[in-house]
Design a protein around this motif. Structure first.
Motif, PDB file in Angstrom:
ATOM      1  N   ARG A 111      28.557 -23.507  19.159  1.00 55.94           N
ATOM      2  CA  ARG A 111      28.485 -24.859  18.609  1.00 55.94           C
ATOM      3  C   ARG A 111      29.258 -25.826  19.523  1.00 55.94           C
ATOM      4  O   ARG A 111      30.322 -25.505  20.036  1.00 55.94           O
ATOM      5  N   THR A 254      31.073 -20.529  15.757  1.00 49.18           N
ATOM      6  CA  THR A 254      31.302 -20.657  14.319  1.00 49.18           C
ATOM      7  C   THR A 254      32.513 -19.835  13.872  1.00 49.18           C
ATOM      8  O   THR A 254      32.956 -19.978  12.726  1.00 49.18           O
ATOM      9  N   ALA A 261      38.314 -27.156  14.712  1.00 48.77           N
ATOM     10  CA  ALA A 261      37.281 -27.876  15.464  1.00 48.77           C
ATOM     11  C   ALA A 261      37.388 -29.371  15.206  1.00 48.77           C
ATOM     12  O   ALA A 261      37.248 -30.189  16.123  1.00 48.77           O
ATOM     13  N   HIS A 298      29.478 -28.148  16.090  1.00 43.16           N
ATOM     14  CA  HIS A 298      30.314 -27.409  15.142  1.00 43.16           C
ATOM     15  C   HIS A 298      30.529 -28.252  13.874  1.00 43.16           C
ATOM     16  O   HIS A 298      30.756 -29.463  13.961  1.00 43.16           O
TER      17      HIS A 298
END
Length: 317
Positions: A111, A254, A261, A298
């Motif tokens: 991501r 992930t 994030a 993400h």
């Protein structure tokens, strides 16, 4: 009533993300030691430390290249952040190109977090050579170097625009380009790096040069991303230069928590101006570069982009 108040604040985007409960240690893998992208990693690590008051500690790790960075996703955890062109992530998820026969479920968990400076093509010509466009390289001696993205891309462009047989390719390494240009041993050199590129700064400061601009038709023919180097970026550059670029993005998987994030992405954008003050290549990173992300972002980073109203496509969600 308390719940209603909190819900209202959240709806208005006024609630901050939950603070990180302990120091998060992150490994950032980008490029070879001594490269501009490794230096960017060092700068980014310091920005994360400053912007989070030490809550996120980034260790910069040397890399042998973008393909390796993607491949290591298979064995890494939630503390792994790496850089690569978006096209390579798509190739990995589709088991194509360098990832043919090497597909892995872990690739589907990659991501995006945020863009970093793009690899930017520079065609640097001694002013006395009188070149104004790529077609004017005919009859000139050009140093491409070897083994780099710039060398491969430069060779491709010479062939693409019918210049292969009319250009003399200098047999020398790119590290010799500035001295060779200054001494009149070559007419031009090709290099790729985030702008302002150190070797182009050096060349422009030591001898009058022209940085060739491409037409929009030429850019389209290369299949690369159009990029404009603003006037004044280099000594003697009085007008914008249109060229091509290879976007580069920082990714996680992930496995990284949404809060980490979110914090990394938020901190990057909030520290970007300070980064640009100390290293000009960060000034080229704007929210417009988000459009170069061709796979999913993400969820934690997406939360931040939604808070600031950044343009996010359905494919990136």
């Amino acid at each position: 009533m308390k719940f209603t108040a909190v819900a209202s604040l959240a709806a208005m985007g006024l609630l901050a993300a939950a603070p990180l409960t302990a120091q998060e240690r992150v490994t950032y893998k980008s490029a070879k030691t001594g490269s501009s992208y490794y230096q960017m990693g060092v700068e980014l690590a310091e920005a994360m430390k400053t912007g989070t008051d030490g809550a996120i500690s980034v260790t910069v790790e040397e890399s042998q290249g973008s393909v390796q960075n993607v491949m290591e996703v298979r064995a890494r955890g939630g503390d792994y952040v790496f850089t690569t062109p978006p096209a390579l992530v798509g190739a990995a998820q589709g088991a194509k190109g360098p990832f043919e026969g090497k597909g892995a479920p872990a690739f589907d968990e990659i991501r995006a977090l945020f863009p970093i400076p793009s690899l930017t093509m520079h065609f640097v010509v001694a002013e006395k050579a009188g070149a104004q466009g790529l077609e004017d390289l005919a009859g000139k001696s050009v140093l491409l170097g070897s083994g780099s993205f710039g060398a491969t891309e430069g060779e491709k462009y010479l062939e693409l625009f019918g210049l292969t047989d009319s250009v003399e390719i200098a047999d020398s390494e790119l590290s010799n380009a500035v001295a060779a240009l200054k001494n009149g041993q070559i007419d031009a050199f090709v290099t790729a790096g985030s702008y302002p590129a150190p070797n182009v700064i050096e060349a422009a400061a030591s001898t009058p040069v022209t940085i060739l601009s491409m037409t929009d038709e030429q850019v389209a023919e290369t299949g690369r991303t159009r990029l404009v180097i603003p006037a004044g970026t280099y000594a003697g550059q009085d007008s914008d230069v249109v060229t091509t670029s290879l976007p580069v993005v920082a990714y996680a998987t992930t496995k990284m928590s949404d809060d980490t994030a979110y914090t990394m992405t938020k901190t990057f954008w909030e520290e970007r101006e300070a980064l640009a003050d100390s290293a000009k290549w960060w000034a080229a990173v704007t929210p417009d570069l988000l459009e170069n992300i061709t796979t999913q972002i993400h969820p934690g980073a997406l939360r931040y982009y939604e808070e600031i109203g950044a343009p996010i496509t359905d494919a990136q969600r």
